[in-house]
Design a protein around this motif. Structure first.
Motif, mmCIF file in Angstrom:
data_model
loop_
_atom_site.group_PDB
_atom_site.id
_atom_site.type_symbol
_atom_site.label_atom_id
_atom_site.label_comp_id
_atom_site.label_asym_id
_atom_site.label_seq_id
_atom_site.Cartn_x
_atom_site.Cartn_y
_atom_site.Cartn_z
ATOM 1 N N SER A 32 0.859 -1.175 0.000
ATOM 2 C CA SER A 32 0.000 0.000 0.000
ATOM 3 C C SER A 32 0.898 1.228 0.000
ATOM 4 O O SER A 32 1.737 1.375 0.889
ATOM 5 C CB SER A 32 -0.888 0.008 1.246
ATOM 6 N N MET A 33 0.710 2.102 -0.965
ATOM 7 C CA MET A 33 1.551 3.294 -1.014
ATOM 8 C C MET A 33 1.137 4.290 0.068
ATOM 9 O O MET A 33 1.903 5.189 0.382
ATOM 10 C CB MET A 33 1.494 3.929 -2.405
ATOM 11 N N ARG A 34 -0.042 4.135 0.649
ATOM 12 C CA ARG A 34 -0.456 5.001 1.761
ATOM 13 C C ARG A 34 0.292 4.644 3.036
ATOM 14 O O ARG A 34 0.862 5.499 3.689
ATOM 15 C CB ARG A 34 -1.955 4.892 2.009
ATOM 16 N N SER A 35 0.275 3.377 3.416
ATOM 17 C CA SER A 35 0.887 2.969 4.681
ATOM 18 C C SER A 35 2.341 2.534 4.514
ATOM 19 O O SER A 35 3.092 2.523 5.476
ATOM 20 C CB SER A 35 0.103 1.813 5.295
ATOM 21 N N GLY A 36 2.716 2.129 3.308
ATOM 22 C CA GLY A 36 4.055 1.605 3.091
ATOM 23 C C GLY A 36 4.182 0.132 3.416
ATOM 24 O O GLY A 36 5.195 -0.480 3.123
ATOM 25 N N SER A 37 3.203 -0.438 4.088
ATOM 26 C CA SER A 37 3.170 -1.865 4.426
ATOM 27 C C SER A 37 4.474 -2.379 5.037
ATOM 28 O O SER A 37 4.961 -3.444 4.678
ATOM 29 C CB SER A 37 2.828 -2.686 3.178
ATOM 30 N N PRO A 38 5.064 -1.667 6.011
ATOM 31 C CA PRO A 38 6.360 -2.109 6.542
ATOM 32 C C PRO A 38 6.321 -3.482 7.192
ATOM 33 O O PRO A 38 7.233 -4.286 6.996
ATOM 34 C CB PRO A 38 6.744 -1.012 7.544
ATOM 35 N N ALA A 39 5.279 -3.755 7.973
ATOM 36 C CA ALA A 39 5.205 -5.066 8.643
ATOM 37 C C ALA A 39 5.059 -6.180 7.611
ATOM 38 O O ALA A 39 5.682 -7.241 7.735
ATOM 39 C CB ALA A 39 4.043 -5.097 9.629
ATOM 40 N N ALA A 40 4.248 -5.949 6.584
ATOM 41 C CA ALA A 40 4.062 -6.957 5.537
ATOM 42 C C ALA A 40 5.368 -7.205 4.793
ATOM 43 O O ALA A 40 5.710 -8.354 4.495
ATOM 44 C CB ALA A 40 2.961 -6.519 4.574
ATOM 45 N N LEU A 41 6.108 -6.154 4.490
ATOM 46 C CA LEU A 41 7.388 -6.315 3.785
ATOM 47 C C LEU A 41 8.400 -7.074 4.635
ATOM 48 O O LEU A 41 9.061 -7.995 4.152
ATOM 49 C CB LEU A 41 7.946 -4.953 3.374
ATOM 50 N N ARG A 42 8.523 -6.697 5.909
ATOM 51 C CA ARG A 42 9.499 -7.379 6.776
ATOM 52 C C ARG A 42 9.128 -8.837 6.990
ATOM 53 O O ARG A 42 9.977 -9.724 6.898
ATOM 54 C CB ARG A 42 9.635 -6.636 8.106
ATOM 55 N N TRP A 43 7.850 -9.094 7.280
ATOM 56 C CA TRP A 43 7.409 -10.472 7.496
ATOM 57 C C TRP A 43 7.524 -11.280 6.212
ATOM 58 O O TRP A 43 7.956 -12.430 6.226
ATOM 59 C CB TRP A 43 5.975 -10.500 8.028
ATOM 60 N N GLY A 44 7.128 -10.685 5.089
ATOM 61 C CA GLY A 44 7.201 -11.377 3.803
ATOM 62 C C GLY A 44 8.628 -11.776 3.460
ATOM 63 O O GLY A 44 8.883 -12.890 2.984
ATOM 64 N N LEU A 45 9.589 -10.878 3.710
ATOM 65 C CA LEU A 45 10.991 -11.192 3.424
ATOM 66 C C LEU A 45 11.504 -12.298 4.343
ATOM 67 O O LEU A 45 12.171 -13.234 3.897
ATOM 68 C CB LEU A 45 11.863 -9.943 3.554
ATOM 69 N N GLU A 46 11.156 -12.207 5.614
ATOM 70 C CA GLU A 46 11.584 -13.248 6.551
ATOM 71 C C GLU A 46 11.016 -14.613 6.149
ATOM 72 O O GLU A 46 11.726 -15.619 6.146
ATOM 73 C CB GLU A 46 11.131 -12.888 7.971
ATOM 74 N N GLU A 47 9.737 -14.644 5.789
ATOM 75 C CA GLU A 47 9.100 -15.902 5.376
ATOM 76 C C GLU A 47 9.697 -16.418 4.066
ATOM 77 O O GLU A 47 9.908 -17.623 3.905
ATOM 78 C CB GLU A 47 7.590 -15.706 5.247
ATOM 79 N N ALA A 48 9.975 -15.511 3.131
ATOM 80 C CA ALA A 48 10.576 -15.914 1.858
ATOM 81 C C ALA A 48 11.953 -16.538 2.082
ATOM 82 O O ALA A 48 12.290 -17.565 1.479
ATOM 83 C CB ALA A 48 10.677 -14.713 0.916
ATOM 84 N N ARG A 49 12.734 -15.943 2.952
ATOM 85 C CA ARG A 49 14.061 -16.496 3.245
ATOM 86 C C ARG A 49 13.942 -17.838 3.956
ATOM 87 O O ARG A 49 14.729 -18.739 3.689
ATOM 88 C CB ARG A 49 14.873 -15.502 4.063
ATOM 89 N N HIS A 50 12.977 -17.952 4.845
ATOM 90 C CA HIS A 50 12.748 -19.224 5.537
ATOM 91 C C HIS A 50 12.394 -20.328 4.528
ATOM 92 O O HIS A 50 12.851 -21.462 4.657
ATOM 93 C CB HIS A 50 11.627 -19.056 6.571
ATOM 94 N N ARG A 51 11.585 -19.988 3.539
ATOM 95 C CA ARG A 51 11.164 -20.970 2.535
ATOM 96 C C ARG A 51 12.156 -21.124 1.387
ATOM 97 O O ARG A 51 12.020 -22.025 0.571
ATOM 98 C CB ARG A 51 9.814 -20.560 1.937
ATOM 99 N N GLY A 52 13.116 -20.207 1.286
ATOM 100 C CA GLY A 52 14.091 -20.262 0.194
ATOM 101 C C GLY A 52 13.515 -19.834 -1.156
ATOM 102 O O GLY A 52 13.904 -20.365 -2.194
ATOM 103 N N VAL A 53 12.587 -18.871 -1.125
ATOM 104 C CA VAL A 53 11.969 -18.372 -2.356
ATOM 105 C C VAL A 53 12.149 -16.852 -2.416
ATOM 106 O O VAL A 53 12.414 -16.219 -1.392
ATOM 107 C CB VAL A 53 10.465 -18.737 -2.432
#
Length: 192
Positions: A32-53
């Motif tokens: 979301s360009m309004r909120s910047g979605s910081p929690a979603a970005l940080r969690w998404g990156l952590e989960e992606a690294r955990h899954r190796g994707v």
């Protein structure tokens, strides 16, 4: 960090089983360009690294009515939606840098995409190849129609990040500081 500007015509078709697209097996974070979605970005990156994707930070945009009526001249050779898409991609890069830190540019497992189309349409189309969609609460809570459409039509699991917990603690702290015990403010109790 790789970047791309796409239109909905570049997104996967329901029958497309290609594994060479940016979306194949990725965790896609709808930013979301309004909120910047910081929690979603940080969690998404952590989960992606955990899954190796890879993680794809995605923003959808619609050209304004005035810009969509402008015809590119042969000398320019660039569609106005491409210009808007590149601008959105630049904005997205800044948002990702704020959320993930200054080294975000060097992260090879983070990709950025600005896609022309409605948020719902774009996220539903990429869900056909993504392994997970992540959105923040500000994208879902005030717009129940968007949330309902996304949850009903997504072809992969959807994670909606909660609002920041910090706000709850701030309210609790203000309530606790105004509590009185036996007629005295809590701060005076240590003197008794």
């Amino acid at each position: 960090m790789t970047t791309s500007v796409l239109s909905t015509s570049n997104l996967p078709d329901p029958d497309d089983t290609s594994t060479d697209s940016v979306w194949a097996g990725a965790i896609v974070v709808g930013v979301s360009m309004r909120s910047g979605s910081p929690a979603a970005l940080r969690w998404g990156l952590e989960e992606a690294r955990h899954r190796g994707v890879p993680m794809v930070a995605l923003t959808a945009f619609r050209p304004s009515a005035t810009s969509s009526t402008i015809k590119p001249t042969p000398s320019r050779g660039v569609d106005s939606s491409d210009i808007i898409g590149r601008a959105k991609l630049g904005d997205l890069r800044q948002v990702v840098r704020r959320a993930l830190g200054p080294n975000a540019e060097k992260m090879e497992d983070v990709e950025l995409a600005a896609v022309r189309g409605s948020r719902s349409e774009v996220l539903i189309r990429v869900s056909q190849q993504a392994c997970l969609l992540v959105v923040d609460a500000s994208s879902v809570n005030p717009e129940p129609i968007f949330a309902s459409s996304l949850l009903r039509n997504a072809q992969c699991p959807v994670v909606a990040m909660p609002r920041p917990v910090r706000k709850v603690h701030e309210k609790l702290d203000s309530v606790v500081s105004s509590v009185t015990v036996e007629g005295k403010p809590a701060s005076d109790q240590s003197e008794s």
